[in-house]
Design an enzyme around this catalytic site. Structure first.
Site, PDB file in Angstrom:
ATOM      1  N   LYS A  25      15.221  86.788  51.260  1.00 15.91           N
ATOM      2  CA  LYS A  25      15.434  87.727  52.373  1.00 15.91           C
ATOM      3  C   LYS A  25      14.096  87.980  53.041  1.00 15.91           C
ATOM      4  O   LYS A  25      13.245  88.677  52.504  1.00 15.91           O
ATOM      5  CB  LYS A  25      16.041  89.039  51.889  1.00 15.91           C
ATOM      6  CG  LYS A  25      16.457  89.936  53.043  1.00 15.91           C
ATOM      7  CD  LYS A  25      17.084  91.229  52.570  1.00 15.91           C
ATOM      8  CE  LYS A  25      17.686  91.984  53.743  1.00 15.91           C
ATOM      9  NZ  LYS A  25      16.785  92.140  54.882  1.00 15.91           N
ATOM     10  N   ARG A  81      30.456  91.638  57.501  1.00 11.22           N
ATOM     11  CA  ARG A  81      29.480  91.823  56.422  1.00 11.22           C
ATOM     12  C   ARG A  81      30.000  91.185  55.129  1.00 11.22           C
ATOM     13  O   ARG A  81      30.343  91.878  54.185  1.00 11.22           O
ATOM     14  CB  ARG A  81      29.208  93.308  56.202  1.00 11.22           C
ATOM     15  CG  ARG A  81      28.522  93.968  57.364  1.00 11.22           C
ATOM     16  CD  ARG A  81      28.220  95.436  57.047  1.00 11.22           C
ATOM     17  NE  ARG A  81      27.523  96.062  58.155  1.00 11.22           N
ATOM     18  CZ  ARG A  81      26.221  95.998  58.341  1.00 11.22           C
ATOM     19  NH1 ARG A  81      25.460  95.345  57.482  1.00 11.22           N
ATOM     20  NH2 ARG A  81      25.662  96.587  59.374  1.00 11.22           N
TER      21      ARG A  81
END
Length: 677
Positions: free
Chosen positions: A209, A372
């Protein structure tokens, strides 16, 4: 479109103003200032009325009272849309005033009320794109998600209707359009690695990330465009250094759409620098860094839409069609853990390298715009503040919405022996029932200072930004409240050595303490230096699975407010065990704006049942002083976040997923991982 003879596209554009990406550079108070001058009424009176929570209603009320409003509306949809378009080009007060002067010449009170709501991107009619578009065609919303092209959807629906009833039976699809940004697929936070693995039964990719800025790159032959997470063109200074390398990386593709992140890389350590360093001023501070584009997905290639392909296939296509350029363009680092132990090892590694975390994706997952279905796991997901502090009530602020005109947010602080002054730590509004708010109005003597710096007493050290509506008459005689939060943090807006508390809430009244025995500045500093972090220990079975990693979760305390037997303690309402289940009282004491979200009424219902006060008027986040939280989608304008932080630095702008997390644990959880920034 039935009997409607007007422009259907303009109708839906105004109806779905939450989807409208136009930016109106005028704040709520700026509009009031313009209108008060045009109406010939008191600015202060309009601002006082505005404290009740609705700009549109305030504007209509004073417009009608001025005698300038018309009885019948004569505006067409096109005229309204054209006026809004012109408003986007105004930046100064005199330009705003001239624009509103033109508008009110033909407007009714309701015209002005609605135009204020459209400027605010919220008609407050509880309808989103999903429910409006399915009225045109059952597949219209899904087609809109893929194309992000409202006009094309409307035209296609009109064509289906012209062909008769069979049109609704034919599937509507709309391909991705080059040079039109697609709403990005998003990730939801998770705080257990076990649950993350369970969510990916087909296998998983665990990607690094990157703490950068999301970008979407479109290539059409020799033309390139880059869009941000908010579907806006990326600022030139952020992409300029890497732009010249983009054609070299995509030589085999004539048309392509890529999803990735852009960030600064430290050339000495070959590690990414923190989020925000791409700013035009901050970037110059990092001399040993280069701008690098990390690509993690491919959505379109040579005329073919790839959204419906499994991730493993998209990754293969990506690797075949992107040529990495060292230090400038790279593919995201991907791991293939097969179980919790392997995912743990990857997670430990990235944490040790000070990388933000991982994004975990099902290898068979398709790309779903604005959904999501990815999972993000970060070190911060497992952190929480274990210490409580006993703070002194120093002042109070008016609430808004159903708490308008009442003190409902309180300024808390500590005593500094060296300076013999009281210093601010945080504002708190969590932990109060409506009955408690009423009782607190007379619980201790206060003096109204109306956020006026000249009226601020010498004993209070408070930044201008946080000056309250009221200060206590004598800080040596006011209540001490025990406060718990998610973590200690540094805030330039608070004066207790800049130490503050994120996510503060009242635990109980400390009748056994006074200002002398409450938490001192010295002790607060020691707690901050210690970190105030709680880590839950794992059980023996978890230890055996991986003795190098503890699955750590936030220590969740309920919002039950303990009471003492004294008169002061009665200001904090008791809650039974029955009240602490099924979301009851979870959001007690919060003042919340629900802004630009799907299922708005559902979220409002959950918040209301949980004890939150719902604020009726969003003002794009500008100048709402007493709001504790704004619930919004991450794809909205950054203007909202920036405006909130200027007007109310303690307000948290979070995604709707924060509500789900609170309900899951049946208590308030840290907003840290759900913040919109």
């Amino acid at each position: 479109m039935g009997s409607f003879e007007g422009d259907v596209y303009l109708l839906f554009r105004l109806l779905l103003c939450k989807e409208d990406k136009r930016v109106f550079r005028v704040r709520e108070k700026g509009i009031v200032k313009c209108l008060s001058g045009l109406f010939g009424c008191s600015l202060q009176e309009m601002l006082t009325d505005l404290e009740q929570g609705d700009l549109g209603e305030t504007a209509k009320k004073f417009f009608v009272a001025s005698g300038l409003s018309k009885q019948k509306s004569t505006y067409t949809l096109k005229e309204v849309d054209d006026w809004l378009e012109e408003l986007t080009n105004t930046t100064r007060d005199d330009q705003h005033t001239a624009a509103f002067k033109t508008f009110i010449e033909r407007a009714t009170g309701d015209d002005l009320k609605l135009i204020c709501k459209i400027i605010d991107h919220d008609l407050k009619i509880s309808i989103g794109a999903r429910y409006a578009l399915v009225a045109l065609h059952p597949d219209a919303f899904n087609a809109y998600k893929n194309s992000n092209n409202l006009k094309a959807i409307i035209e296609k629906a009109k064509n289906y209707e012209l062909k008769g009833d069979g049109g609704l039976k034919r599937k509507m699809s709309l391909s991705v359009n080059l040079m039109t940004p697609i709403k990005p697929m998003l990730a939801r936070p998770n705080n257990t690695l076990e649950h993350t693995v369970q969510r990916c039964p087909n296998g998983m990719f665990a990607e690094i990330k990157y703490d950068g800025e999301r970008v979407q790159i479109h290539k059409n032959n020799d033309e390139y465009k880059t869009y941000s997470r908010n579907l806006k063109p990326v600022a030139p200074h952020k992409i300029a250094e890497v732009q010249q390398y983009i054609p070299q990386a995509f030589t085999g593709a004539t048309t392509i759409i890529l999803d990735g992140e852009i960030l600064l890389m430290d050339t000495n350590t070959n590690l990414p620098l923190p989020f925000g360093t791409l700013g035009i001023h901050k970037k110059t501070a990092f001399t040993n860094a280069t701008v690098c584009l990390f690509i993690f997905d491919i959505l379109y290639l040579n005329g073919e839409m790839l959204l419906g392909l499994p991730l493993c296939e998209r990754r293969k296509i990506l690797e075949e069609n992107v040529k990495p350029i060292p230090g400038r363009i790279a593919l995201s680092e991907v791991h293939r853990p097969k179980n919790v132990a392997e995912l743990t090892a990857v997670f430990n590694k990235v944490v040790s390298e000070n990388i933000e975390g991982l994004v975990v994706k099902d290898i068979h997952g398709t790309y779903e715009p604005n959904m999501r279905h990815w999972i993000k796991i970060k070190k911060e997901h497992f952190d929480g503040m274990c210490d409580t502090v006993d703070l002194i009530v120093l002042g109070a602020y008016y609430g808004t919405g159903n708490k308008g005109g009442l003190m409902s947010i309180f300024l808390m602080g500590v005593y500094d022996e060296k300076e013999d002054r009281f210093k601010t730590v945080c504002k708190v509004g969590n932990g109060f029932t409506d009955k408690t708010i009423q009782e607190l109005q007379t619980a201790f003597p206060v003096v109204k200072i109306e956020k006026n710096e000249a009226k601020c007493p010498s004993w209070l050290s408070c930044k201008k930004m946080l000056l309250p509506d009221f200060v206590v008459k004598n800080p040596r005689e006011t209540p001490i409240w025990e406060i718990k939060g998610a973590e200690f943090t540094i805030s330039k807006f608070h004066t207790a050595d800049s130490i503050s508390i994120r996510f503060p809430r009242v635990i109980k009244v400390r009748d056994d303490k006074d200002w002398k025995t409450a938490t001192s500045l010295k002790y607060l500093r020691s707690l901050y230096e210690k970190g105030g972090i709680n880590r839950k220990k794992v059980d023996d079975e978890e230890e055996e699975e991986n003795d190098e990693f503890n699955t750590i979760q936030p220590k969740m305390n309920s919002l039950k407010i303990n009471t003492q037997t004294s008169q002061k303690s009665n200001t904090i309402a008791k809650k039974s065990k029955e009240d602490e289940v099924d979301g009851k009282d979870v959001f007690l004491g919060l003042n919340v704006i629900v802004y630009k979200v799907e299922n708005e009424e559902r979220l409002k219902g959950i918040l209301k049942r949980g004890g939150a006060g719902l604020v009726d008027e969003d003002d794009e986040g500008f100048s709402i002083k007493n709001v504790t939280h704004i619930i919004t989608e991450e794809t909205n304008e950054k203007q909202l976040y920036n405006g909130v932080k200027q007007e109310n630095p303690n307000c948290c702008v979070v995604s709707p997923l924060w509500i789900d997390a609170c309900l899951k644990h049946n208590c308030l959880v840290s907003e840290r991982n759900f913040l919109i920034s």
